[in-house]
Scaffold this motif. Structure first.
Motif, PDB file in Angstrom:
ATOM      1  N   HIS A  72       0.836  -1.199   0.000  1.00 50.83           N
ATOM      2  CA  HIS A  72       0.000   0.000   0.000  1.00 50.83           C
ATOM      3  C   HIS A  72       0.878   1.260   0.000  1.00 50.83           C
ATOM      4  CE1 HIS A  72      -3.912   1.975   1.747  1.00 50.83           C
ATOM      5  NE2 HIS A  72      -3.572   2.461   0.569  1.00 50.83           N
ATOM      6  N   ARG A  73       1.973   1.215   0.795  1.00 56.73           N
ATOM      7  CA  ARG A  73       2.913   2.347   0.834  1.00 56.73           C
ATOM      8  C   ARG A  73       3.508   2.587  -0.549  1.00 56.73           C
ATOM      9  NH1 ARG A  73       4.465   1.029   5.886  1.00 56.73           N
ATOM     10  NH2 ARG A  73       5.969  -0.502   5.113  1.00 56.73           N
ATOM     11  N   TRP A  74       3.908   1.482  -1.180  1.00 60.51           N
ATOM     12  CA  TRP A  74       4.479   1.590  -2.537  1.00 60.51           C
ATOM     13  C   TRP A  74       3.482   2.257  -3.488  1.00 60.51           C
ATOM     14  CZ3 TRP A  74       2.344  -1.052  -6.790  1.00 60.51           C
ATOM     15  CH2 TRP A  74       3.045  -0.901  -7.991  1.00 60.51           C
ATOM     16  N   LEU A  75       2.217   1.853  -3.366  1.00 60.04           N
ATOM     17  CA  LEU A  75       1.187   2.418  -4.241  1.00 60.04           C
ATOM     18  C   LEU A  75       1.102   3.933  -4.049  1.00 60.04           C
ATOM     19  CD1 LEU A  75      -1.110   1.512  -6.235  1.00 60.04           C
ATOM     20  CD2 LEU A  75      -2.633   1.526  -4.254  1.00 60.04           C
ATOM     21  N   ARG A  76       1.158   4.361  -2.791  1.00 58.36           N
ATOM     22  CA  ARG A  76       1.069   5.811  -2.527  1.00 58.36           C
ATOM     23  C   ARG A  76       2.312   6.541  -3.035  1.00 58.36           C
ATOM     24  NH1 ARG A  76      -2.057   5.114   3.052  1.00 58.36           N
ATOM     25  NH2 ARG A  76      -0.081   4.150   3.586  1.00 58.36           N
ATOM     26  N   GLU A  77       3.459   5.885  -2.921  1.00 62.49           N
ATOM     27  CA  GLU A  77       4.693   6.485  -3.462  1.00 62.49           C
ATOM     28  C   GLU A  77       4.572   6.682  -4.968  1.00 62.49           C
ATOM     29  OE1 GLU A  77       7.616   4.318  -0.247  1.00 62.49           O
ATOM     30  OE2 GLU A  77       7.920   3.932  -2.399  1.00 62.49           O
ATOM     31  N   ARG A  78       4.051   5.672  -5.644  1.00 58.50           N
ATOM     32  CA  ARG A  78       3.895   5.786  -7.088  1.00 58.50           C
ATOM     33  C   ARG A  78       2.937   6.931  -7.423  1.00 58.50           C
ATOM     34  NH1 ARG A  78       7.861   5.308  -8.563  1.00 58.50           N
ATOM     35  NH2 ARG A  78       7.060   5.623 -10.656  1.00 58.50           N
ATOM     36  N   ALA A  79       1.895   7.068  -6.605  1.00 56.75           N
ATOM     37  CA  ALA A  79       0.945   8.159  -6.832  1.00 56.75           C
ATOM     38  C   ALA A  79       1.645   9.505  -6.689  1.00 56.75           C
ATOM     39  CB  ALA A  79      -0.228   8.049  -5.856  1.00 56.75           C
ATOM     40  N   ASP A  80       2.554   9.589  -5.675  1.00 53.14           N
ATOM     41  CA  ASP A  80       3.250  10.857  -5.451  1.00 53.14           C
ATOM     42  C   ASP A  80       4.271  11.133  -6.554  1.00 53.14           C
ATOM     43  OD1 ASP A  80       1.802  11.187  -3.179  1.00 53.14           O
ATOM     44  OD2 ASP A  80       3.343  10.403  -1.833  1.00 53.14           O
TER      45      ASP A  80
ATOM     46  N   GLU B  54      11.006  -5.648 -15.687  1.00 52.49           N
ATOM     47  CA  GLU B  54      10.665  -4.865 -14.502  1.00 52.49           C
ATOM     48  C   GLU B  54      10.259  -3.451 -14.910  1.00 52.49           C
ATOM     49  OE1 GLU B  54      11.225  -5.852 -11.077  1.00 52.49           O
ATOM     50  OE2 GLU B  54      11.491  -7.894 -11.856  1.00 52.49           O
ATOM     51  N   HIS B  55       9.422  -2.836 -14.105  1.00 48.86           N
ATOM     52  CA  HIS B  55       9.080  -1.424 -14.313  1.00 48.86           C
ATOM     53  C   HIS B  55       8.617  -0.849 -12.990  1.00 48.86           C
ATOM     54  CE1 HIS B  55       6.781   2.138 -15.519  1.00 48.86           C
ATOM     55  NE2 HIS B  55       7.577   2.182 -16.576  1.00 48.86           N
ATOM     56  N   GLU B  56       8.963   0.398 -12.746  1.00 47.68           N
ATOM     57  CA  GLU B  56       8.705   1.005 -11.435  1.00 47.68           C
ATOM     58  C   GLU B  56       7.221   1.092 -11.079  1.00 47.68           C
ATOM     59  OE1 GLU B  56      10.478   4.855 -11.792  1.00 47.68           O
ATOM     60  OE2 GLU B  56       9.194   5.434 -13.465  1.00 47.68           O
TER      61      GLU B  56
END
Lengths: 444, 444
Positions: free
Chosen positions: B27-35, B190-192
């Protein structure tokens, strides 16, 4: 036999071979019933139709009640440009129902000797109930549909099969019927036009030309597999998930649906007083008949019918893989299908000529009559309530060496067990392939 | 883990509970990607839409390319007279695909952090591939769809699920997508914006509001059941043949299909510069947004969206029969379904207000938040590519004593195993019930 015995085994008992007299006796009874009723079917000009007319504006052939069915037009896109044709639009869902009951430990099925105006032999072995909604809601103002109570409502028996299945997508737009087999729990009224027969008798009769009608064939194809407990599980060469994925791919790739048009003015069609036909005389014609019958809900009527030019062909090419019989099915596009493609025979054409909507890639691989490759062959009529003398040669034959193990795109090998499982659901197996499935089962 | 292990067991291993940090980390990763991406979504008047216009004559909201989708009108017959509403027509079949791969003996699924303009949290956990045909045939003129080659064409992996499934029949006319799960056979780039997660992580994230998008939920619902070899077979209180027959009956009885109308002049609707809405303000509105994004195929675009009024509700009431959990499904008529009815939640309404097309008979039996009867509860967004802030409360709750064991007409008890088997085929289980199925599986 106890009700605790699995249905598959009870069906196997009913399908166990019997003396051939038994089927012959049933066939004799059918001809007696035909002789017992007087009926006459005569071609008439459209202008002599009672209750039917060409609608203003569209030229669609419609019934005054606004019900039954309509003949309208269709434009089908294709790689060589659009093709136009008339098509029957019949949105209501009818019931094709066969009643089952055990006698002396053997499941029997209640078949009806029923006349349909388009049948090549007018009286054929038909389901217990074969009724459009107009029939059973009495739009015809005829007598009530016999045995209907066993299929609808709270008093009905144990349902063995119950699924909506398509009909000819070459000639119908989106048509389908509810295919039902119900085991009666209580007594069933006797009637001279009805007879209890075993699965074995039905299988034997399927080897004779034009005895078992299309409606009976499609309902029988929806039965679970008849197999004794001892039989192992077939291992299909195409795993079911792979088969489903291939099918999804073909369906997702199907082009846009055919477009509805008015019947009037279809390019390439000629409108005469007695027939609407292609200018080149190929394919099929729309005609009209007058019917006088004693044993139907209504004693006399007239109606349009579709009459194909020449005999159709539907063939399964089969091959053993790992000792299991597989049939080569194609993802077949028919313009009237509700959902693009269904699984059809290896080869299918509904008349001697165009238009043929499926792939004809294996047409030359269907052996001629008398070939040792042939496992099954018979001529069967399509629905006699809508089609006039629409006969097809149904063939099951061993695939010759020219047929590759790895099927070309649009084709797949499937076992009878796989197709039977798919027949629990709608819009997978088309009506010609369903007839071939029953014939395959008849081979044992 | 060897490929010889049955898929059901491999899925069970992937679904085995993990430390909750693991889901939190995702979930943290998802929010980082959003940011990491900048995007802005702004409401605009219809007149400011780029590439979209109201067509002459019909007033339909169309794209200049003639593709993507169209907003048109619909007339739905009903017992209280016809209801009219706008509807999205999007005939093309897109792909919703999740790629699977085994790492250290555990199946993982490749999820994408993807922005959709209508999402309440713009970036949600999405399938590996979520592409309309316009996307992947490059009508957008954007960048190619990443990972598409694993789902289409000769180099694709092992197909685990592949089936056409409907989407919201309240808002779409006949829409469906190809739901696929494919196990990659070779290396995966792979992709970020992509991350491998286990079924257990996905299940944990489904308990959080607005993390897993609708497209991911529907694809996951098409996976086979995760079960260890030790588990026995559930005995359903409604035998499958009975369930199918009940469903056939409901489908055969469905009324005539909804009628397509021009968008212009729908009775009861008001046409403003920024919204098309019901005169009573209920139901939903058609609006337009402008989108500026970095990480999408196209960096900026504008489009219409459907915005419901208030939050929807979709609930399964459940009960144990013979120790097996059953859910109460209804044969739900939605005007946009291709085939009349599908199996839907016990209770479903897409907004706080009319129109609600299913039965609301059990609305008062859905417990309020915090009730001890609730087994699962979360708010999930519907498709953010077409719907603006369309959130529904998804609830799984024990059926209270007011819910009868013998369901009323239109309802039936079914096990998760039965519904999972039906999900191999199209048009049985609607999209809200599919989300509930995944949430039910998440309960273990």
């Amino acid at each position: 036999m106890s009700r605790g015995v699995p249905l598959a085994e009870r069906l196997a008992v009913s399908a166990a071979p019997v003396a051939s007299e038994s089927a012959a006796e049933c066939h004799r009874w059918l001809r007696e019933r035909a002789d017992a009723h007087r009926f006459a079917i005569e071609p008439i000009p459209f202008g002599a139709l009672r209750g039917w007319r060409f609608a203003d504006g569209t030229g669609n052939l419609v019934h005054d009640s606004g019900r039954f069915f309509t003949v309208e037009g269709l434009r089908i896109g294709g790689p060589d440009g659009p093709v136009h044709q008339p098509v029957i639009d019949q949105p209501e869902i009818g019931i094709l129902g066969i009643l089952a009951k055990e006698f002396d430990g053997v499941l029997h099925f209640l078949m009806q000797a029923k006349m349909e105006p388009g049948n090549p032999c007018p009286v054929m072995l038909s389901p217990t109930v074969q009724a459009t909604r107009s029939n059973y809601t009495r739009v015809h103002r005829g007598s009530p549909v016999r045995h209907l109570e066993h299929f609808l409502g709270p008093g009905r028996g144990r349902v063995v099969a119950d699924v909506l299945q398509s009909e000819h997508g070459d000639w119908f737009r989106g048509k389908r019927n509810r295919n039902m087999v119900v085991e009666a729990l209580g007594p069933v009224e006797e009637h001279e036009d009805f007879r209890w027969v075993t699965l074995a008798q039905l299988h034997a009769l399927l080897g004779r030309d034009n005895v078992v009608n299309m409606d009976a064939r499609t309902v029988l194809s929806c039965l679970p597999r008849a197999e004794s407990a001892a039989e192992g599980r077939d291992v299909p060469v195409t795993p079911t998930q792979e088969l489903l994925s291939w099918f999804t791919d073909r369906r997702a790739d199907a082009g846009p649906p055919a477009v509805r048009l008015p019947l009037a003015g279809l390019p390439g069609w000629r409108y005469g007083p007695t027939a609407i036909s292609r200018e080149d005389g190929a394919g099929f014609r729309v005609v009209a008949v007058d019917v006088r019958a004693e044993a139907r809900e209504v004693a006399s009527w007239s109606q349009p019918l579709i009459e194909p030019v020449g005999r159709g062909l539907a063939a399964f090419l089969v091959r053993e893989f790992g000792g299991v019989t597989h049939v080569l099915v194609q993802a077949l596009p028919e313009p009237g299908f509700r959902d693009g493609v269904e699984l059809g025979p290896t080869v299918q054409r509904m008349s001697r000529a165009v238009p043929a909507y499926g792939s004809q890639a294996f047409l030359d691989h269907v052996p001629p009559p008398g070939s040792p490759l042939i496992r099954f062959e018979a001529v069967h009529a399509e629905e006699g309530g809508r089609f006039l003398r629409a006969e097809s040669r149904y063939v099951i034959a061993d695939a010759g060496p020219g047929v590759p193990d790895a099927p070309p795109p649009g084709f797949a090998w499937a076992t009878a067990a796989q197709l039977t499982e798919l027949l629990r659901h709608c819009h997978y197996v088309n009506v010609q392939a369903r007839t071939l499935m029953v014939c395959l089962n008849a081979l044992g």
